[in-house]
Scaffold this active site. Structure first.
Site, PDB file in Angstrom:
ATOM      1  N   HIS A 147       0.280  -0.680   8.018  1.00 59.87           N
ATOM      2  CA  HIS A 147      -0.465   0.307   8.792  1.00 59.87           C
ATOM      3  C   HIS A 147       0.173   0.638  10.142  1.00 59.87           C
ATOM      4  O   HIS A 147       0.795  -0.218  10.764  1.00 59.87           O
ATOM      5  CB  HIS A 147      -1.892  -0.190   9.054  1.00 59.87           C
ATOM      6  CG  HIS A 147      -2.691  -0.412   7.811  1.00 59.87           C
ATOM      7  ND1 HIS A 147      -2.820   0.536   6.815  1.00 59.87           N
ATOM      8  CD2 HIS A 147      -3.429  -1.477   7.394  1.00 59.87           C
ATOM      9  CE1 HIS A 147      -3.598   0.062   5.852  1.00 59.87           C
ATOM     10  NE2 HIS A 147      -3.972  -1.163   6.169  1.00 59.87           N
ATOM     11  N   HIS A 155      -4.759   2.789  13.182  1.00 60.55           N
ATOM     12  CA  HIS A 155      -4.972   3.327  11.828  1.00 60.55           C
ATOM     13  C   HIS A 155      -6.446   3.658  11.581  1.00 60.55           C
ATOM     14  O   HIS A 155      -7.340   2.995  12.123  1.00 60.55           O
ATOM     15  CB  HIS A 155      -4.475   2.309  10.790  1.00 60.55           C
ATOM     16  CG  HIS A 155      -4.371   2.873   9.419  1.00 60.55           C
ATOM     17  ND1 HIS A 155      -5.324   2.661   8.452  1.00 60.55           N
ATOM     18  CD2 HIS A 155      -3.418   3.656   8.865  1.00 60.55           C
ATOM     19  CE1 HIS A 155      -4.951   3.293   7.345  1.00 60.55           C
ATOM     20  NE2 HIS A 155      -3.807   3.901   7.571  1.00 60.55           N
ATOM     21  N   ASP A 166       0.874  -4.082   2.669  1.00 65.94           N
ATOM     22  CA  ASP A 166      -0.022  -3.241   3.452  1.00 65.94           C
ATOM     23  C   ASP A 166       0.709  -3.002   4.775  1.00 65.94           C
ATOM     24  O   ASP A 166       1.182  -3.961   5.398  1.00 65.94           O
ATOM     25  CB  ASP A 166      -1.336  -4.021   3.664  1.00 65.94           C
ATOM     26  CG  ASP A 166      -2.557  -3.136   3.751  1.00 65.94           C
ATOM     27  OD1 ASP A 166      -2.616  -2.103   3.063  1.00 65.94           O
ATOM     28  OD2 ASP A 166      -3.483  -3.493   4.522  1.00 65.94           O
ATOM     29  N   ASP A 194       0.331  -7.499  -1.720  1.00 63.09           N
ATOM     30  CA  ASP A 194      -0.061  -7.849  -0.353  1.00 63.09           C
ATOM     31  C   ASP A 194      -0.150  -9.347  -0.058  1.00 63.09           C
ATOM     32  O   ASP A 194      -1.084  -9.796   0.616  1.00 63.09           O
ATOM     33  CB  ASP A 194      -1.401  -7.179  -0.008  1.00 63.09           C
ATOM     34  CG  ASP A 194      -1.340  -5.653  -0.023  1.00 63.09           C
ATOM     35  OD1 ASP A 194      -0.268  -5.098  -0.350  1.00 63.09           O
ATOM     36  OD2 ASP A 194      -2.361  -5.003   0.280  1.00 63.09           O
ATOM     37  N   HIS A 235      -5.066  -4.908  11.245  1.00 60.11           N
ATOM     38  CA  HIS A 235      -4.335  -5.838  10.374  1.00 60.11           C
ATOM     39  C   HIS A 235      -3.054  -5.197   9.857  1.00 60.11           C
ATOM     40  O   HIS A 235      -2.946  -3.970   9.773  1.00 60.11           O
ATOM     41  CB  HIS A 235      -5.219  -6.267   9.190  1.00 60.11           C
ATOM     42  CG  HIS A 235      -5.545  -5.148   8.253  1.00 60.11           C
ATOM     43  ND1 HIS A 235      -6.544  -4.237   8.496  1.00 60.11           N
ATOM     44  CD2 HIS A 235      -4.979  -4.780   7.072  1.00 60.11           C
ATOM     45  CE1 HIS A 235      -6.591  -3.363   7.509  1.00 60.11           C
ATOM     46  NE2 HIS A 235      -5.652  -3.652   6.638  1.00 60.11           N
ATOM     47  N   CYS A 260      -7.247  -4.302  -2.892  1.00 57.39           N
ATOM     48  CA  CYS A 260      -5.941  -3.755  -3.289  1.00 57.39           C
ATOM     49  C   CYS A 260      -5.534  -4.120  -4.713  1.00 57.39           C
ATOM     50  O   CYS A 260      -4.874  -3.320  -5.384  1.00 57.39           O
ATOM     51  CB  CYS A 260      -4.888  -4.159  -2.267  1.00 57.39           C
ATOM     52  SG  CYS A 260      -5.200  -3.358  -0.674  1.00 57.39           S
ATOM     53  N   LYS A 310       2.484   0.615   1.815  1.00 55.62           N
ATOM     54  CA  LYS A 310       1.359   1.550   1.623  1.00 55.62           C
ATOM     55  C   LYS A 310       0.424   1.490   2.807  1.00 55.62           C
ATOM     56  O   LYS A 310       0.386   0.488   3.532  1.00 55.62           O
ATOM     57  CB  LYS A 310       0.625   1.213   0.334  1.00 55.62           C
ATOM     58  CG  LYS A 310       0.079  -0.198   0.330  1.00 55.62           C
ATOM     59  CD  LYS A 310      -0.567  -0.560  -0.989  1.00 55.62           C
ATOM     60  CE  LYS A 310      -1.124  -1.965  -0.937  1.00 55.62           C
ATOM     61  NZ  LYS A 310      -2.144  -2.179   0.112  1.00 55.62           N
TER      62      LYS A 310
HETATM   63  C1  VGL Z   1      -6.663  -4.904   1.725  1.00 56.23           C
HETATM   64  C2  VGL Z   1      -8.474  -4.439   3.019  1.00 56.23           C
HETATM   65  C3  VGL Z   1      -7.708  -3.669   3.864  1.00 56.23           C
HETATM   66  C4  VGL Z   1      -6.116  -5.619   0.527  1.00 56.23           C
HETATM   67  C5  VGL Z   1      -5.876  -4.135   2.547  1.00 56.23           C
HETATM   68  O1  VGL Z   1      -4.895  -5.908   0.503  1.00 56.23           O
HETATM   69  O2  VGL Z   1      -6.902  -5.913  -0.395  1.00 56.23           O
HETATM   70  N1  VGL Z   1      -7.961  -5.034   1.949  1.00 56.23           N
HETATM   71  N2  VGL Z   1      -6.400  -3.535   3.611  1.00 56.23           N
HETATM   72 ZN    ZN Z   2      -5.180  -2.514   4.984  1.00 54.61          ZN
END
Ligand code: VGL
Ligand code: ZN
Length: 239
Positions: free
Chosen positions: A81, A85, A79, A41, A114, A184, A139
């Site tokens: 979404h 979401h 990430d 990410d 996000h 993550c 994901k």
């Molecule tokens: C993440 C919060 C929400 C991450 C992703 O990449 O750690 N944290 N979505």
């Molecule tokens: Zn996320």
């Protein structure tokens, strides 16, 4: 007799001095053909100016670019979404970001909107320089289910396919970097262990959100599951 004793002692001291040097030299870990670097990410959403910025998130980019040169195998994650979401606070009346909700699969931290699919916010960081990366795993694309882990969604039963991909390619060791350490990165590392991989997190190639002690808790859980905590300097960079 006295002189001989002295000489023996000196020799013992000299010989002894070599041992601590050996002990303190950092053991270099050399990635091989069965090792993969997972870059979690490293997207605009998680760096300064993004929708869910991790403090100094952008600082991982040069560290990861350098590390990646030591790996034949690299997988990136994104990430990714849907709008509306289930992990977004805005999807619920009266909920604010960083509060928790109870969803069908359990507790879910609610985040600002996000990393929405196809937006510039969700794009990989433009300074990421890993042309030899072989795969991008997206994901969190099911509207009702989050996915911190690159292996398995938050319902703990829907696989992303990454475990099968790595196994089919003969991978044995997984090195995890990226954002965020306590979400993550941690979930990906713990699931890598669960899937049977020898797993390392390269700490200085990650940055954390650290929400209510989540960073310390994540390290405790990762350590308990056998994830190894190392630094980028522990990786041998020789070709
Ligand atoms: C993440 C919060 C929400 C991450 C992703 O990449 O750690 N944290 N979505
Ligand atoms: Zn996320």
């Amino acid at each position: 007799m006295q002189r001989r004793f002295l000489m023996t002692s000196a020799a013992a001291l000299f010989a002894g001095s070599a041992l601590p040097l050996r002990v303190f030299a950092a053991a270099t870990i050399k990635p091989d053909a069965k090792s993969v670097l997972i870059v979690v990410d490293v997207q605009n959403c998680f760096v300064t100016g993004g929708t869910l910025p991790v403090t100094k998130g952008e600082d991982v980019v040069p560290v990861i670019n350098k590390l990646a040169k030591a790996f034949d195998n690299v997988v990136l994650t994104q990430d990714w979404h849907t709008k509306g979401h289930a992990s977004f606070a805005s999807s619920y009346g009266g909920k604010k970001p960083f509060e928790t909700a109870t969803l069908a699969y359990g507790a879910q931290v609610l985040w600002p909107d996000h990393c929405v699919q196809g937006t510039q916010d969700a794009a990989l960081h433009q300074d990421l320089d890993i042309p030899h990366a072989q795969m991008i795993v997206r994901k969190g694309y099911h509207r009702g289910v989050d996915s911190y882990s690159a292996f398995e969604e938050a319902d703990r039963k829907t696989p992303t396919g990454l475990g099968g991909y790595l196994k089919q390619r003969g991978i044995k060791r997984v090195f995890v970097t990226g954002l965020a350490t306590d979400f993550c990165v941690a979930w990906t590392a713990m699931d890598a262990r669960k899937a049977g991989f020898e797993t390392y997190v390269i700490e200085d190639a990650t940055r954390a959100i650290d929400l209510n002690g989540s960073l310390a808790a994540a390290w405790k859980q990762m350590t308990a599951k056998g994830v190894k905590r190392i630094q980028s300097g522990d990786i041998g960079m020789a070709a």
